[in-house]
Write a protein that holds these residues in place. Structure first.
Motif, short mmCIF file in Angstrom:
data_model
loop_
_atom_site.label_atom_id
_atom_site.label_comp_id
_atom_site.label_asym_id
_atom_site.label_seq_id
_atom_site.Cartn_x
_atom_site.Cartn_y
_atom_site.Cartn_z
N LEU A 183 0.78 -1.06 -0.03
CA LEU A 183 0.03 -0.07 0.15
C LEU A 183 0.74 1.21 -0.13
CD1 LEU A 183 -2.89 -0.96 2.50
CD2 LEU A 183 -3.13 -0.42 0.08
N LYS A 184 1.72 1.29 0.88
CA LYS A 184 2.73 2.46 0.66
C LYS A 184 3.41 2.56 -0.60
CE LYS A 184 7.03 4.25 2.75
NZ LYS A 184 6.63 5.65 2.50
N LEU A 189 1.67 6.32 0.59
CA LEU A 189 1.18 6.52 1.91
C LEU A 189 2.47 6.61 2.75
CD1 LEU A 189 -1.55 4.13 2.41
CD2 LEU A 189 -1.85 6.39 1.81
N LYS A 207 2.44 1.52 -3.67
CA LYS A 207 1.26 1.91 -4.74
C LYS A 207 0.78 3.12 -4.52
CE LYS A 207 -0.30 -2.76 -6.20
NZ LYS A 207 -1.43 -3.55 -5.89
N HIS A 208 0.36 3.77 -3.13
CA HIS A 208 -0.29 4.93 -3.13
C HIS A 208 0.60 5.86 -2.31
CE1 HIS A 208 -3.70 2.56 -4.11
NE2 HIS A 208 -3.50 1.74 -3.50
N GLU A 224 -4.39 12.27 2.76
CA GLU A 224 -3.72 11.47 1.77
C GLU A 224 -4.44 10.02 1.58
OE1 GLU A 224 -0.31 9.11 4.39
OE2 GLU A 224 0.31 10.76 3.12
N LYS A 239 -5.98 8.68 -1.74
CA LYS A 239 -5.28 8.12 -2.87
C LYS A 239 -5.39 6.62 -2.96
CE LYS A 239 -1.30 10.36 -1.30
NZ LYS A 239 0.31 10.47 -1.30
N VAL A 240 -5.88 6.04 -1.99
CA VAL A 240 -6.49 4.49 -1.85
C VAL A 240 -7.41 4.24 -2.72
CG1 VAL A 240 -6.44 2.45 -0.35
CG2 VAL A 240 -4.79 4.38 0.53
N GLY A 241 -8.32 4.96 -2.63
CA GLY A 241 -9.41 4.69 -3.55
C GLY A 241 -10.66 3.95 -2.97
#
Length: 147
Positions: free
Chosen positions: A99-100, A105, A102-103, A129, A132-134
């Motif tokens: 996740l960090k 974070l 890809k997005h 922020e 950004k994950v959607g």
């Protein structure tokens, strides 16, 4: 998309570090909303969730901003709140790292997002922020705090 609904039909919530910092610092809007979530957690005997990484970030931020004595006080208060601290294993760390990357974070934020996604829970945060994950992440937004 996950619904953020628990087995009992109620929403589950994951706290990120800034939600708790806002609570302890008494930020207008944030403190009241988080206090309400704690009240609901107690009333339904269903604790709020938090990653162990975010727990550590709350401790670190309290120390950095207010000194070691205050950080120890915050830690003691945290232990009295209806929060289930979820440990991090290799699989959770890998999903959080994904996740960090890809997005974009922050490190602790990735653990909060991963836990919310994995639990089908709402992430309680004032941090924009996470948008950004959607759609895979449900966000319970708190008022934004300017540093």
């Amino acid at each position: 998309m996950r619904s953020g609904i628990s087995h009992g039909g109620r929403r589950r919530y994951v706290l990120d570090a800034n939600a708790l910092i806002g609570f302890f610092e008494g930020r207008r809007g944030t403190a009241d909303k988080v206090r309400h979530l704690f009240g609901e957690a107690l009333r339904h005997d269903e604790p709020l969730l938090m990653s162990a990484v975010d727990w550590g970030e709350v401790f670190y931020i309290a120390w950095r901003r207010h000194g070691e004595a205050m950080a120890r006080e915050v830690e003691a208060k945290l232990q009295e709140l209806p929060i289930a601290v979820i440990a991090v294993d290799r699989a959770r760390a890998t999903r959080s790292g994904t996740l960090k990357q890809k997005h974009g974070l922050g490190y602790a934020d990735a653990f909060a997002a991963e836990l919310a996604i994995e639990q089908g829970a709402w992430l309680v945060t004032a941090d924009p922020e996470f948008s950004k994950v959607g759609k895979g992440l449900s966000v319970f937004s708190l008022p934004r705090h300017e540093k």
